[in-house]
Design a protein around this motif. Sequence first.
Motif, mmCIF file in Angstrom:
data_model
loop_
_atom_site.group_PDB
_atom_site.id
_atom_site.type_symbol
_atom_site.label_atom_id
_atom_site.label_comp_id
_atom_site.label_asym_id
_atom_site.label_seq_id
_atom_site.Cartn_x
_atom_site.Cartn_y
_atom_site.Cartn_z
ATOM 1 N N VAL A 175 1.059 -1.251 0.069
ATOM 2 C CA VAL A 175 0.229 0.066 0.003
ATOM 3 C C VAL A 175 0.850 1.241 0.054
ATOM 4 O O VAL A 175 0.494 2.194 -0.822
ATOM 5 C CB VAL A 175 -0.991 0.042 1.178
ATOM 6 N N ALA A 176 1.905 1.168 0.892
ATOM 7 C CA ALA A 176 2.819 2.360 0.726
ATOM 8 C C ALA A 176 3.443 2.746 -0.626
ATOM 9 O O ALA A 176 3.534 3.753 -0.997
ATOM 10 C CB ALA A 176 3.955 1.934 2.004
ATOM 11 N N VAL A 177 3.907 1.751 -1.319
ATOM 12 C CA VAL A 177 4.378 1.681 -2.440
ATOM 13 C C VAL A 177 3.643 2.367 -3.426
ATOM 14 O O VAL A 177 3.749 3.349 -4.370
ATOM 15 C CB VAL A 177 5.104 0.361 -3.003
ATOM 16 N N LEU A 178 2.117 1.864 -3.483
ATOM 17 C CA LEU A 178 1.102 2.192 -4.294
ATOM 18 C C LEU A 178 1.111 3.874 -4.083
ATOM 19 O O LEU A 178 0.874 4.461 -5.019
ATOM 20 C CB LEU A 178 0.047 1.493 -4.090
ATOM 21 N N LEU A 179 1.146 4.244 -3.016
ATOM 22 C CA LEU A 179 0.735 5.559 -2.572
ATOM 23 C C LEU A 179 1.851 6.413 -3.012
ATOM 24 O O LEU A 179 1.643 7.368 -3.554
ATOM 25 C CB LEU A 179 0.334 5.639 -1.162
ATOM 26 N N ILE A 180 2.968 6.041 -2.886
ATOM 27 C CA ILE A 180 4.264 6.745 -2.866
ATOM 28 C C ILE A 180 4.533 6.837 -4.380
ATOM 29 O O ILE A 180 4.726 8.113 -4.859
ATOM 30 C CB ILE A 180 5.660 6.195 -2.390
ATOM 31 N N LYS A 181 4.218 5.886 -5.215
ATOM 32 C CA LYS A 181 4.172 5.824 -6.538
ATOM 33 C C LYS A 181 3.048 6.884 -7.392
ATOM 34 O O LYS A 181 3.329 7.582 -8.255
ATOM 35 C CB LYS A 181 4.084 4.408 -7.330
ATOM 36 N N THR A 182 1.792 6.876 -6.580
ATOM 37 C CA THR A 182 0.903 7.752 -7.212
ATOM 38 C C THR A 182 1.079 9.346 -6.853
ATOM 39 O O THR A 182 1.062 10.136 -7.837
ATOM 40 C CB THR A 182 -0.375 7.504 -6.347
ATOM 41 N N TYR A 183 1.952 9.500 -5.763
ATOM 42 C CA TYR A 183 2.225 10.659 -5.400
ATOM 43 C C TYR A 183 3.365 11.624 -6.048
ATOM 44 O O TYR A 183 3.377 12.842 -6.371
ATOM 45 C CB TYR A 183 2.268 10.951 -3.793
ATOM 46 N N ILE A 184 4.277 10.535 -6.455
ATOM 47 C CA ILE A 184 5.502 10.815 -7.316
ATOM 48 C C ILE A 184 5.293 10.945 -8.831
ATOM 49 O O ILE A 184 6.130 11.294 -9.586
ATOM 50 C CB ILE A 184 6.734 10.278 -6.810
ATOM 51 N N TYR A 185 4.074 10.154 -9.267
ATOM 52 C CA TYR A 185 4.119 10.010 -10.820
ATOM 53 C C TYR A 185 4.096 11.276 -11.376
ATOM 54 O O TYR A 185 3.368 12.239 -10.965
ATOM 55 C CB TYR A 185 2.832 9.362 -10.841
ATOM 56 N N PRO A 186 4.704 11.403 -12.332
ATOM 57 C CA PRO A 186 4.765 12.753 -13.351
ATOM 58 C C PRO A 186 3.732 13.300 -14.048
ATOM 59 O O PRO A 186 3.728 13.681 -15.267
ATOM 60 C CB PRO A 186 5.962 12.641 -13.949
ATOM 61 N N PHE A 187 2.408 13.069 -13.365
ATOM 62 C CA PHE A 187 1.228 13.800 -13.965
ATOM 63 C C PHE A 187 1.465 15.198 -14.355
ATOM 64 O O PHE A 187 1.994 15.901 -13.609
ATOM 65 C CB PHE A 187 0.058 13.533 -13.146
ATOM 66 N N LYS A 188 1.114 15.737 -15.502
ATOM 67 C CA LYS A 188 1.569 16.949 -15.635
ATOM 68 C C LYS A 188 0.456 17.992 -14.942
ATOM 69 O O LYS A 188 -0.476 17.721 -14.767
ATOM 70 C CB LYS A 188 1.092 17.156 -17.464
#
Length: 510
Positions: A16-29
């Motif tokens: 869950v932590a990995v999923l959340l971190i990846k979501t927050y750091i994902y380079p959405f424009k």
Amino acid sequence: MKKFLLAILGILIILVAVLLIKTYIYPFKKNTSGTGEGWKPVKNDSAVSRLSGGIKIPTVSTGSLGEFDYAPFDQFKEYLKKTYPLVYQHTENVEVNKYGLVFRLKGSNPVLEPILFLSHMDVVPPGDADIKNNDQNVFRPDDKPLEPVAKVAEDWEYAPFSGAVANGRIYGRGAIDMKGMLFSLMESMNNLIKNKQVPQRDIYLAFGFDEEVGGKNGAIQIADYFKKKGLRFDAVYDEGGLIMRKGNVAGVGADVAVVGCAEKGFLSAKIKVKGLGGHSSMPPMESAIGKAAVIMQRLEDHQMKPEITPLIKEFFTNIGGAMPFTTRLALANQWLLKPVLISQLTKNNTTNALVRTTTALTMMKGSDGTNVLSPEVEFVVNFRLLPGNTVKDVRDHIAEATKGFDVEVEEIDNTREASAISPSNTKSFKLIEAAVKEIHPGAIVSPYLTMAGTDAGKYEIVSKNVYRFMPIKINSAEQQSIHSTNEYISIENYLKMIHYFEYMMINYDK
């Protein structure tokens, strides 16, 4: 056992932590769009009147490819000459294959590659609806009444070729597709000439006349004309994407300008299925129509594999920042959630078309009698090819679906591969974004996949940067009017489109 459960819990917490971190750091424009209204149109009755007059000329392309009444096209050419004398006087202009029109406005620096803007003068038929009387008056932009419209096609508020101006709109077949864009380009070039604004590079306009039936005699010939002259264009701009109003792209709380950087391919196959004919009182165990039904069921149940292509991944990256958290979570974690994401995308007709070669059963023919078994049944299936799939892939797919049956497969219409994908990191694309912000500061601009066919693909032989976009902001209902009843363009959209193209022509090298 307790240690095992604790280990599982620990793994879940880490996951869950990995999923959340990846979501927050994902380079959405990040949408850096402004919040202002953008450029405001200035009343221009003359420009509106010129488009209205062009809509009145029924330049319909229909029937066999290129075999239609050309008299209205002769009339349309003369109308353009009469309406835009400055453009004809100050550009090099030629006719390609008699009806294709090309204009060249010279720039100050002949070393620079030119840019090309496309449109087409032909329109689809208004429909075969019955004609009825209509007592409504049609009004000019200045509210002075025109002659009453005596006849209006059923379900059309104003006659399809009336060019009626009312309710802040310009009505008629071709108002959006594509005379609105054609006239806005002529207006933009006319304004440059009138204001003595000389661009750095040459600007070309090219107008086909049979886009609606494949472009064989129009765009293909014009593109070949350019190639033979040794021309290469820094960018080619045609129709394709639109600006979808806030709320019309599910889950996105902003206007979205979708710029077609590629378009789907096309293959329509007529499949003839053979069986035993005869009288319905003594039918065989399996009729030709039953066999056809099995094949059609196979085609719908086992469609071509969906895939999130790089272009669509970029699209979701651009708009994802304005989408709900759960959607961002799936987009940012495709390493784990891609099957779930694709499953959700394929459940919606619109997003399904973004991620797969679509299958559409469109026509079917059997016997002409209720008690007659036809020895041959035929149906048509239309495929729109996702970039990455080939015509050969589709042919193999049809062969698999028809395995075990006596069939004949004939490709009809215009089979074509999916287009190449034009890059979005170019000056020519970034100018689209700047021009959109000029008229609609709050819009998100993103590369996209154009579903329908355009003339743009024919020009890949003269440019690697081919973009499909019409800068009008519409809702779903307005989009449905294209090729349907009550097609119209708002006066605001039309005037903003003129300004958009003028902005691009002036600012390309600034």
